[in-house]
Motif scaffolding. Sequence first.
Motif, PDB file in Angstrom:
ATOM      1  N   GLU A   1      91.908  53.754  51.031  1.00 25.36           N
ATOM      2  CA  GLU A   1      91.278  53.524  52.334  1.00 25.36           C
ATOM      3  C   GLU A   1      89.790  53.858  52.313  1.00 25.36           C
ATOM      4  O   GLU A   1      88.982  53.121  52.888  1.00 25.36           O
ATOM      5  N   LEU A   2      89.425  54.955  51.680  1.00 25.73           N
ATOM      6  CA  LEU A   2      88.017  55.335  51.671  1.00 25.73           C
ATOM      7  C   LEU A   2      87.191  54.335  50.863  1.00 25.73           C
ATOM      8  O   LEU A   2      86.116  53.911  51.297  1.00 25.73           O
ATOM      9  N   GLY A   3      87.683  53.951  49.692  1.00 23.58           N
ATOM     10  CA  GLY A   3      86.958  52.977  48.892  1.00 23.58           C
ATOM     11  C   GLY A   3      86.764  51.675  49.638  1.00 23.58           C
ATOM     12  O   GLY A   3      85.665  51.090  49.645  1.00 23.58           O
ATOM     13  N   ALA A   4      87.832  51.196  50.305  1.00 18.56           N
ATOM     14  CA  ALA A   4      87.742  49.938  51.042  1.00 18.56           C
ATOM     15  C   ALA A   4      86.772  50.039  52.213  1.00 18.56           C
ATOM     16  O   ALA A   4      85.992  49.113  52.471  1.00 18.56           O
ATOM     17  N   LEU A   5      86.792  51.165  52.924  1.00 13.12           N
ATOM     18  CA  LEU A   5      85.925  51.342  54.080  1.00 13.12           C
ATOM     19  C   LEU A   5      84.456  51.333  53.675  1.00 13.12           C
ATOM     20  O   LEU A   5      83.631  50.621  54.271  1.00 13.12           O
ATOM     21  N   VAL A   6      84.097  52.098  52.659  1.00  9.88           N
ATOM     22  CA  VAL A   6      82.691  52.170  52.244  1.00  9.88           C
ATOM     23  C   VAL A   6      82.216  50.821  51.717  1.00  9.88           C
ATOM     24  O   VAL A   6      81.114  50.357  52.048  1.00  9.88           O
ATOM     25  N   ARG A   7      83.043  50.159  50.924  1.00  5.85           N
ATOM     26  CA  ARG A   7      82.638  48.851  50.390  1.00  5.85           C
ATOM     27  C   ARG A   7      82.458  47.824  51.502  1.00  5.85           C
ATOM     28  O   ARG A   7      81.552  46.985  51.459  1.00  5.85           O
ATOM     29  N   GLU A   8      83.318  47.886  52.514  1.00  5.60           N
ATOM     30  CA  GLU A   8      83.189  46.956  53.637  1.00  5.60           C
ATOM     31  C   GLU A   8      81.886  47.203  54.398  1.00  5.60           C
ATOM     32  O   GLU A   8      81.190  46.250  54.782  1.00  5.60           O
ATOM     33  N   LEU A   9      81.561  48.482  54.629  1.00  9.08           N
ATOM     34  CA  LEU A   9      80.312  48.788  55.336  1.00  9.08           C
ATOM     35  C   LEU A   9      79.100  48.270  54.568  1.00  9.08           C
ATOM     36  O   LEU A   9      78.171  47.691  55.153  1.00  9.08           O
ATOM     37  N   VAL A  10      79.102  48.458  53.256  1.00  9.86           N
ATOM     38  CA  VAL A  10      77.984  47.988  52.437  1.00  9.86           C
ATOM     39  C   VAL A  10      77.931  46.463  52.443  1.00  9.86           C
ATOM     40  O   VAL A  10      76.845  45.861  52.547  1.00  9.86           O
ATOM     41  N   ALA A  11      79.084  45.803  52.332  1.00 10.15           N
ATOM     42  CA  ALA A  11      79.123  44.331  52.332  1.00 10.15           C
ATOM     43  C   ALA A  11      78.580  43.754  53.634  1.00 10.15           C
ATOM     44  O   ALA A  11      78.031  42.647  53.650  1.00 10.15           O
ATOM     45  N   GLU A  12      78.719  44.516  54.722  1.00  6.84           N
ATOM     46  CA  GLU A  12      78.204  44.061  56.018  1.00  6.84           C
ATOM     47  C   GLU A  12      76.716  44.343  56.191  1.00  6.84           C
ATOM     48  O   GLU A  12      76.141  44.072  57.238  1.00  6.84           O
ATOM     49  N   GLY A  13      76.078  44.898  55.157  1.00  3.12           N
ATOM     50  CA  GLY A  13      74.641  45.127  55.196  1.00  3.12           C
ATOM     51  C   GLY A  13      74.225  46.528  55.591  1.00  3.12           C
ATOM     52  O   GLY A  13      73.031  46.793  55.776  1.00  3.12           O
ATOM     53  N   ASN A  14      75.182  47.442  55.733  1.00  2.00           N
ATOM     54  CA  ASN A  14      74.853  48.823  56.081  1.00  2.00           C
ATOM     55  C   ASN A  14      74.404  49.598  54.847  1.00  2.00           C
ATOM     56  O   ASN A  14      74.882  49.356  53.730  1.00  2.00           O
ATOM     57  N   ARG A  15      73.509  50.536  55.071  1.00  2.24           N
ATOM     58  CA  ARG A  15      73.064  51.434  54.007  1.00  2.24           C
ATOM     59  C   ARG A  15      73.874  52.731  54.104  1.00  2.24           C
ATOM     60  O   ARG A  15      73.990  53.321  55.177  1.00  2.24           O
ATOM     61  N   VAL A  16      74.428  53.164  52.980  1.00  5.15           N
ATOM     62  CA  VAL A  16      75.282  54.346  52.935  1.00  5.15           C
ATOM     63  C   VAL A  16      74.707  55.330  51.918  1.00  5.15           C
ATOM     64  O   VAL A  16      74.268  54.934  50.837  1.00  5.15           O
ATOM     65  N   ALA A  17      74.715  56.602  52.269  1.00  2.00           N
ATOM     66  CA  ALA A  17      74.293  57.673  51.360  1.00  2.00           C
ATOM     67  C   ALA A  17      75.304  58.806  51.450  1.00  2.00           C
ATOM     68  O   ALA A  17      76.126  58.855  52.374  1.00  2.00           O
ATOM     69  N   GLY A  18      75.257  59.704  50.504  1.00  2.00           N
ATOM     70  CA  GLY A  18      76.121  60.870  50.529  1.00  2.00           C
ATOM     71  C   GLY A  18      75.418  62.045  51.173  1.00  2.00           C
ATOM     72  O   GLY A  18      74.212  62.219  51.004  1.00  2.00           O
ATOM     73  N   TYR A  19      76.164  62.839  51.905  1.00  2.00           N
ATOM     74  CA  TYR A  19      75.599  64.051  52.503  1.00  2.00           C
ATOM     75  C   TYR A  19      76.195  65.240  51.768  1.00  2.00           C
ATOM     76  O   TYR A  19      77.385  65.519  51.845  1.00  2.00           O
ATOM     77  N   GLY A  20      75.331  65.948  51.061  1.00  2.00           N
ATOM     78  CA  GLY A  20      75.751  67.044  50.207  1.00  2.00           C
ATOM     79  C   GLY A  20      76.107  66.523  48.828  1.00  2.00           C
ATOM     80  O   GLY A  20      76.491  65.363  48.655  1.00  2.00           O
ATOM     81  N   ALA A  21      75.958  67.409  47.827  1.00  2.00           N
ATOM     82  CA  ALA A  21      76.347  67.063  46.454  1.00  2.00           C
ATOM     83  C   ALA A  21      77.237  68.164  45.890  1.00  2.00           C
ATOM     84  O   ALA A  21      76.978  68.700  44.813  1.00  2.00           O
ATOM     85  N   PRO A  22      78.312  68.530  46.619  1.00  2.00           N
ATOM     86  CA  PRO A  22      79.202  69.578  46.131  1.00  2.00           C
ATOM     87  C   PRO A  22      80.087  69.065  45.007  1.00  2.00           C
ATOM     88  O   PRO A  22      80.280  67.850  44.846  1.00  2.00           O
ATOM     89  N   ALA A  23      80.672  69.993  44.269  1.00  2.00           N
ATOM     90  CA  ALA A  23      81.568  69.611  43.180  1.00  2.00           C
ATOM     91  C   ALA A  23      82.707  68.746  43.711  1.00  2.00           C
ATOM     92  O   ALA A  23      83.088  67.737  43.105  1.00  2.00           O
ATOM     93  N   LYS A  24      83.271  69.125  44.858  1.00  2.00           N
ATOM     94  CA  LYS A  24      84.393  68.375  45.415  1.00  2.00           C
ATOM     95  C   LYS A  24      83.997  66.942  45.729  1.00  2.00           C
ATOM     96  O   LYS A  24      84.806  66.020  45.613  1.00  2.00           O
ATOM     97  N   GLY A  25      82.746  66.736  46.111  1.00  2.00           N
ATOM     98  CA  GLY A  25      82.273  65.389  46.385  1.00  2.00           C
ATOM     99  C   GLY A  25      82.280  64.513  45.152  1.00  2.00           C
ATOM    100  O   GLY A  25      82.531  63.300  45.229  1.00  2.00           O
ATOM    101  N   ASN A  26      82.023  65.121  44.009  1.00  2.00           N
ATOM    102  CA  ASN A  26      82.037  64.345  42.776  1.00  2.00           C
ATOM    103  C   ASN A  26      83.450  63.934  42.390  1.00  2.00           C
ATOM    104  O   ASN A  26      83.672  62.841  41.866  1.00  2.00           O
ATOM    105  N   THR A  27      84.429  64.804  42.650  1.00  2.00           N
ATOM    106  CA  THR A  27      85.820  64.396  42.472  1.00  2.00           C
ATOM    107  C   THR A  27      86.128  63.207  43.374  1.00  2.00           C
ATOM    108  O   THR A  27      86.720  62.205  42.954  1.00  2.00           O
ATOM    109  N   LEU A  28      85.731  63.299  44.629  1.00  2.00           N
ATOM    110  CA  LEU A  28      86.023  62.247  45.601  1.00  2.00           C
ATOM    111  C   LEU A  28      85.436  60.916  45.153  1.00  2.00           C
ATOM    112  O   LEU A  28      86.122  59.888  45.137  1.00  2.00           O
ATOM    113  N   LEU A  29      84.157  60.922  44.775  1.00  2.00           N
ATOM    114  CA  LEU A  29      83.500  59.669  44.401  1.00  2.00           C
ATOM    115  C   LEU A  29      84.116  59.069  43.149  1.00  2.00           C
ATOM    116  O   LEU A  29      84.385  57.863  43.083  1.00  2.00           O
TER     117      LEU A  29
END
Length: 440
Positions: free
Chosen positions: A305-333
């Motif tokens: 769900e998360l992968g699909a949501l972010v890709r859809e937002l980008v495909a619609e022309g939205n700019r997306v960035a990450g907030y924070g660079a914690p270790a857990k965020g790297n697992t998520l990405l």
Amino acid sequence: MSDSARHITECRVCGRQNWQQVASYGMVPLANALLEEAESYDDEPRYPLGVVSCRFCRLMSLTHVVDPAVLYRDYLYVTPDSRSMAWHMRRVVELCRRRFNVARDSFVLEIGSNTGLQLDLFRQQGMRTLGVDPARNIARVANDNGIETWPEFFSAEVGGAVRRRFGQPKLILGRHVFAHIDDIAGVAAGVRELLSLDGVFAIEVPYALELLEKTAFDTIYHEHLSYFTVGTLRTFFDRHGMRVLDVEPTEVHGGSVLVFVGHRGGPWRTRAVVDEICEQEERAALHDDETYRRFARDVERVRTELGALVRELVAEGNRVAGYGAPAKGNTLLNLCGLDGAQLEFCSDTTPLKQGKVLPGTHVPVRSPEYAEDHAPDYYLLLAWNYARDILAKESAFLSGGGRFIVPIPRPAIVPGSGLPGAVEAGLPEAGAAFRRIARL
């Protein structure tokens, strides 16, 4: 990889070899191994990342142990400077003082003391302090700030040196370090020999039941070798001549428990809450294989769900960035397959991380000042465990039309927008397990 990672066979808590296979995520880079920007990252090290559960004591464990020297000798994690963390660390001091008479002039030793922020609060209360932390770069920062810190891995030998020089601590503290250690039996032996008879060993660990109920799979990375319940910890310390005395729930890192341990023959009584929590864990079916199979299915749902949501937002022309660079965020990405094709950058307040790129995904890390000048349409909130602090801090971004994607326990847009794939807007809250403990 073979020289730096070892496949586990025996459970580090009970010594059994009866594992339930929970999940395998393949070869994944180290979560805190940020890289210098380069033209190619072909030689980036990766290590197996998988999870198993011991069918006897129900320790959740990684399948492989990476050499701790690779993980910790040069380290980029520093204790976050947030309002909620500052409040929590003050609360730790007060709990130790009030419940276990850690008074003025007491000696306090912290294992994995990082930059010394927690020890400084004890020092302000008139206590003698010493930190032991293997990250040489981080220990240097602590010493420069006046918090004496030894750049060592804690061991029986280090404990002996501490005792000869400083005497026996009334408190040995290990906040979010015990789960990082493979040889916890060696640590327990060192603590048992070093700690005063009326002393207390206080460890804070991510709470495995919260992890399961929240689907907080981003907590799973190579530094976090163990995922404990209170019952598992009680089994462990019983085997090593110590007693679990008390448990306090904490909201840090998405839901943790602060567990107080004393000598078996020490003066402190065991509070009834310990038995009550262990009974709750039994009722939560933690000894049932299906509990862990359900967790694995929930993880796959969030990844999709998360992968699909972010890709859809980008495909619609939205700019997306990450907030924070914690270790857990790297697992998520890495586990969701999101990288620089979807995220323009990650904003983080830690100077040691700025100017580098995230492991595996190679998303550049920028300062908050850069982020303010290049504000995206959506921030993926990688540091979701500080959601309330961050959203309060970023009220101007939100009032200007910006949005946050909160990934855990299920992808949500804050404020809600009704976009396909997004759950109704909301913030991650303490799970049911956490709320039950808090009421005891």
